[in-house]
Scaffold this active site. Structure first.
Site: not given
Ligand SMILES: *Cc1c(COP(=O)(O)O)cnc(C)c1O
Length: 393
Positions: A41, A147, A286, A333
């Site tokens: 992700k 969550r 800056y 930037m």
């Molecule tokens: C991002 C995520 C992971 C991966 O977690 P790491 O700590 O980076 O290994 C696993 N499960 C869920 C639900 C996540 O959101």
């Protein structure tokens, strides 16, 4: 030196051999029944989703995990047509046709998704898609992360009964996420584990995958009955979930984890593009907040907050020829200025993340200087930074 851009030397060098090593490391802690999913992700935590996903699959990962359907579609469109892709976040039922078409496994937090998805297909006269495709889904369970997911046994029972009305949906998995595996009160894990066991009683035997392990749970809690899927994220990129450093070399203030042989896979480098000697009293950047105390060698680097090197990182040293060089003045930037100990020519390499001489700007070390976690530093590296992949197989 490989230069992905002829125009700008700023680049993240990503060592896929180190990534394969990290994957093998996790695999050693798993049994043969468990599956390893590469969590890619957020552009693979800044490392580049498509190349990382492809390398993870060729290293033997059995699936991919992403946060959004858009991320999943990007992977499918890159040619990854077979590998299971699990979306870990919640998804808008409006997108059901694409989800089916791209064979994306989604996460749901209740029954509402299915009713709304069916309605969407009916409204757009596409219900025949349900004869062609099956929707694979995993149910999220909230055992203490707060969550997403169902929290109560009765809710899971009601879900198990209600899902019968949607024969086109295949309930493939359930999962939860531990809040303190990477730090926090240890007994909280026990409490979450008990919650998980309670909720599992209400999950039908036909649900194949029951999983809870991220990096921290996979690395450090193998005593718990095995998670059917390990969702490996930060550790695949060679970083410790708690930002422990791999040796005591950074000094007594830093927690160390020598037991897990994780190799950081990313180095962030650039080159000096301009260098000059300024006289005492000259101001830099800056706001004219920095003033040279004496005659100083000032170099300009082509990286800034637009690349994800945030203004807040002003106190992180940048390494040039084995020297720690301070950033002078605010970070811009696209550029920033550093003070050199002596003259270095244009083209000299500057290391922002990674080793140089006796120093090592390990992402977990940097994170602790700026009050964040290594996850956030690497994930912020913007698409503008060219990525170079070493040791593709
Ligand atoms: C991002 C995520 C992971 C991966 O977690 P790491 O700590 O980076 O290994 C696993 N499960 C869920 C639900 C996540 O959101």
């Amino acid at each position: 030196m490989i230069r992905p851009s002829e125009h700008r030397p700023t680049q993240a060098i990503i060592n896929l051999e180190a990534m394969r090593h990290n994957i093998d490391w996790m695999r050693q802690k798993m049994n043969d029944q468990q599956k390893l999913f590469a969590t890619v992700k957020a552009n693979a935590y800044g490392h580049g989703a498509v190349p990382i996903a492809k390398a993870a699959i060729s290293a033997g990962c059995e699936g991919l995990a992403v946060a959004t359907v858009d991320e999943a579609i990007e992977l499918r469109q890159s040619g990854l047509s077979q590998i299971p892709i699990l979306v870990l976040g919640l998804t808008d039922p409006q997108g059901i046709a694409e989800i089916l078409h791209y064979n994306i496994t989604i996460t749901v937090s209740g029954l509402d998704f299915f009713e709304a998805a069916y309605q969407q297909l009916a409204d757009t006269k596409q219900t025949r898609l349900l004869d062609l495709y099956k929707l694979n889904f995993h149910l999220a369970l909230d055992t203490g992360m707060g969550r997403i997911g169902l929290r109560e046994v009765a809710e899971v029972e009601a879900f198990a009964a209600g899902i019968q009305a949607y024969p086109w949906a295949h309930w493939q998995g359930v999962f939860t996420h531990f809040a303190t595996a990477g730090g926090g009160p240890a007994d909280y894990i026990e409490a979450q584990w008990q919650r998980w066991l309670d909720l599992m009683e209400a999950v039908p035997a036909t649900v194949d995958y029951r999983h809870y392990a991220n990096s921290a749970m996979g690395l450090w809690h193998p005593k718990l009955p095995a998670s059917d899927i390990v969702r490996m994220g930060i550790s695949m990129y060679g970083l410790d979930p708690k930002d422990q450093l791999p040796s005591p070399a950074w000094g007594p203030d830093y927690a160390v984890n020598e037991a897990d042989d994780l190799q950081p896979i990313l180095e962030l480098i650039t080159e000096i593009v301009h260098v000059k000697k300024v006289p005492a009293g000259a101001c830099i950047s800056y706001g004219a907040t920095y003033q040279a105390r004496e005659d100083e060698w000032i170099a300009t680097l082509p990286i800034g907050y637009g690349d994800g090197w945030l203004r807040h990182y002003k106190n992180l040293p940048i390494l040039v020829d084995g020297h720690e060089c301070p950033v002078v003045g605010v970070i811009n930037m696209d550029q920033l200025m550093i003070r050199l100990p002596k003259h270095y020519p244009v083209g000299t390499i500057a290391t922002l993340i990674g080793p140089d001489g006796s120093f090592n700007n390990h992402a977990s070390y940097l994170a602790q200087q700026v009050d964040t976690i290594a996850y956030e530093i690497v994930t912020n590296l913007s698409p503008r930074i060219a990525r170079v992949y070493l040791n593709e197989d």
